[in-house]
Write a protein that holds these residues in place. Structure first.
Motif, PDB file in Angstrom:
ATOM      1  N   THR A 258       0.827  -1.206   0.000  1.00 26.31           N
ATOM      2  CA  THR A 258       0.000   0.000   0.000  1.00 26.31           C
ATOM      3  C   THR A 258       0.861   1.256   0.000  1.00 26.31           C
ATOM      4  O   THR A 258       0.524   2.252  -0.640  1.00 26.31           O
TER       5      THR A 258
ATOM      6  N   SER B  27       1.253   9.809 -18.518  1.00 28.08           N
ATOM      7  CA  SER B  27       1.854   9.332 -17.274  1.00 28.08           C
ATOM      8  C   SER B  27       1.686  10.342 -16.154  1.00 28.08           C
ATOM      9  O   SER B  27       1.395   9.973 -15.008  1.00 28.08           O
TER      10      SER B  27
ATOM     11  N   GLN C 183      -0.722  12.484 -15.827  1.00 32.51           N
ATOM     12  CA  GLN C 183      -2.120  12.446 -15.388  1.00 32.51           C
ATOM     13  C   GLN C 183      -2.399  11.235 -14.506  1.00 32.51           C
ATOM     14  O   GLN C 183      -3.112  11.337 -13.498  1.00 32.51           O
ATOM     15  N   LEU C 184      -1.828  10.082 -14.864  1.00 29.27           N
ATOM     16  CA  LEU C 184      -2.020   8.898 -14.033  1.00 29.27           C
ATOM     17  C   LEU C 184      -1.347   9.057 -12.678  1.00 29.27           C
ATOM     18  O   LEU C 184      -1.883   8.628 -11.649  1.00 29.27           O
ATOM     19  N   ARG C 185      -0.159   9.674 -12.668  1.00 29.75           N
ATOM     20  CA  ARG C 185       0.512   9.907 -11.384  1.00 29.75           C
ATOM     21  C   ARG C 185      -0.306  10.845 -10.510  1.00 29.75           C
ATOM     22  O   ARG C 185      -0.427  10.640  -9.299  1.00 29.75           O
TER      23      ARG C 185
ATOM     24  N   LEU D  69       3.953   2.229  -9.526  1.00 28.29           N
ATOM     25  CA  LEU D  69       3.286   2.853 -10.667  1.00 28.29           C
ATOM     26  C   LEU D  69       4.211   3.828 -11.383  1.00 28.29           C
ATOM     27  O   LEU D  69       4.306   3.820 -12.616  1.00 28.29           O
TER      28      LEU D  69
ATOM     29  N   GLY E 148      -3.317  12.057  -5.845  1.00 32.54           N
ATOM     30  CA  GLY E 148      -4.704  11.993  -5.397  1.00 32.54           C
ATOM     31  C   GLY E 148      -5.325  13.374  -5.323  1.00 32.54           C
ATOM     32  O   GLY E 148      -4.744  14.382  -5.735  1.00 32.54           O
TER      33      GLY E 148
ATOM     34  N   PHE F  84       3.111   1.284  -3.523  1.00 32.17           N
ATOM     35  CA  PHE F  84       2.389   1.314  -4.796  1.00 32.17           C
ATOM     36  C   PHE F  84       2.721   2.554  -5.637  1.00 32.17           C
ATOM     37  O   PHE F  84       2.874   2.432  -6.857  1.00 32.17           O
ATOM     38  N   PRO F  85       2.824   3.764  -5.047  1.00 29.81           N
ATOM     39  CA  PRO F  85       3.235   4.901  -5.892  1.00 29.81           C
ATOM     40  C   PRO F  85       4.566   4.683  -6.584  1.00 29.81           C
ATOM     41  O   PRO F  85       4.745   5.059  -7.752  1.00 29.81           O
TER      42      PRO F  85
ATOM     43  N   LYS G 183      -3.461  11.207 -10.527  1.00 27.55           N
ATOM     44  CA  LYS G 183      -4.701  10.579 -10.081  1.00 27.55           C
ATOM     45  C   LYS G 183      -4.465   9.506  -9.030  1.00 27.55           C
ATOM     46  O   LYS G 183      -5.187   9.432  -8.026  1.00 27.55           O
ATOM     47  N   TYR G 184      -3.430   8.675  -9.246  1.00 21.87           N
ATOM     48  CA  TYR G 184      -3.259   7.513  -8.382  1.00 21.87           C
ATOM     49  C   TYR G 184      -2.149   7.674  -7.346  1.00 21.87           C
ATOM     50  O   TYR G 184      -2.040   6.839  -6.445  1.00 21.87           O
ATOM     51  N   ILE G 185      -1.308   8.682  -7.482  1.00 24.43           N
ATOM     52  CA  ILE G 185      -0.232   8.884  -6.513  1.00 24.43           C
ATOM     53  C   ILE G 185      -0.497  10.112  -5.657  1.00 24.43           C
ATOM     54  O   ILE G 185      -0.546  10.044  -4.431  1.00 24.43           O
TER      55      ILE G 185
END
Length: 307
Positions: A209, A275, A277-279, A216, A285, A212-213, A281-283
């Motif tokens: 948990t 990439s 945008q994904l960072r 990714l 937050g 995970f960043p 969103k998921y890193i």
């Protein structure tokens, strides 16, 4: 704290009061000068030892300039086989995604076997050592070397390129993922063990948990990096746009080389945008509102006071 410039007399006074500060500055300058001299001597010995005359070096620089001029003069542009070029670029992207995604998911369980905070007992520590040495071997060979090996093993084509990317990234990502696991805070794992969680639950919720960043971010970066590096695979017969590079360099079509290079640069820039945008969103937050009960959300009515 100084707010005004010092006079020469003030500087001399400080020099007398704190001579060690100025001595350290002189030592740093001497060290910098000595380092620059050593670098200069190294280059002179390099050109001398390998027999590279200075005239050859200057002639090569002039030739490189001519190649760059040819790259920006696109002749018969409308007659180029664009369908073939874009098909090879698509093959390269398919090789990169298949190889990198597969390597990332294979490297994840291996990274837990290599992490010292996971393999912490004397019985499991040798397993961590062996897995780390295997990863060293895998990433010790360049992608092009792996490509040559798999071209001989499975034949020319995209499969050899995918396997080459998997073998190199398995060692690289496995090591980086393991270091991400080792850098996490250990308090959540201790709390989970105290509550009776089994080792799998502890590693899943206490370590992964937090790491995970890292997983990714490194996976996304490796996709970008492999997009740039996969062009070399075509030179060794592992499929992709490298074949286009090799053909047109052999025919001195430097304008086509520049065109393919610009397309790849645009693809890498697009992937970098995706990439990021994904960072985000998921890193990183986004903030969420704290929970409020329905009673708290109701507007408060003022008390009625009769006159």
């Amino acid at each position: 704290m100084l707010t005004e410039p010092l006079s020469p007399a003030g500087v001399a006074t400080i020099r007398q009061q704190h001579p060690h500060l100025f001595a350290a500055r002189r030592r740093a300058l001497r060290l910098l000068g000595l380092s620059a001299l050593l670098v200069l001597v190294y280059y002179l010995l390099f050109f001398r030892f390998y027999g590279i005359p200075f005239g050859q070096f200057t002639h090569g620089c002039a030739e490189i300039g001519q190649y760059f001029l040819r790259m920006f003069v696109w002749q018969n542009f409308s007659e180029w086989p664009f369908a073939y070029y874009f098909m090879q670029i698509a093959i390269t992207l398919a090789i990169v995604f298949a190889g990198t995604v597969t390597a990332a998911f294979l490297a994840l369980p291996l990274s837990f076997l290599a992490a010292r905070n996971v393999m912490s007992t004397p019985t499991l520590r040798p397993i961590s050592l062996v897995v780390r040495r295997i990863m060293d071997i895998l990433r010790g060979l360049d992608m092009a070397i792996w490509g040559l090996i798999f071209v001989r093993a499975v034949g020319m084509g995209p499969l050899a390129g995918v396997l080459a990317i998997i073998m190199q990234d398995l060692g690289l990502l496995g090591k980086l993922f393991a270091e991400g696991h080792e850098a996490v805070e250990r308090s959540p794992s201790r709390g989970l063990r105290a509550l009776g969680a089994n080792p799998l639950q502890t590693h899943r919720f206490g370590i992964f948990t937090q790491s995970f960043p890292t997983f990714l971010a490194l996976s996304l970066y490796q996709i970008e990096s492999n997009t740039r590096s996969a062009a070399v695979l075509g030179f060794v017969g592992a499929g992709g746009v490298g074949l286009v590079y090799a053909e047109n360099m052999r025919l001195w079509n430097w304008d086509v080389v520049m065109f393919i290079t610009l397309i790849l640069v645009a693809i890498v820039m697009t992937m970098d945008k995706i990439s990021s945008q994904l960072r985000a969103k998921y890193i990183v937050g986004k903030e969420i509102e704290l929970y409020e009960s329905q009673e708290a959300k109701r507007p408060k009515m003022a008390l009625f006071r009769p006159e």
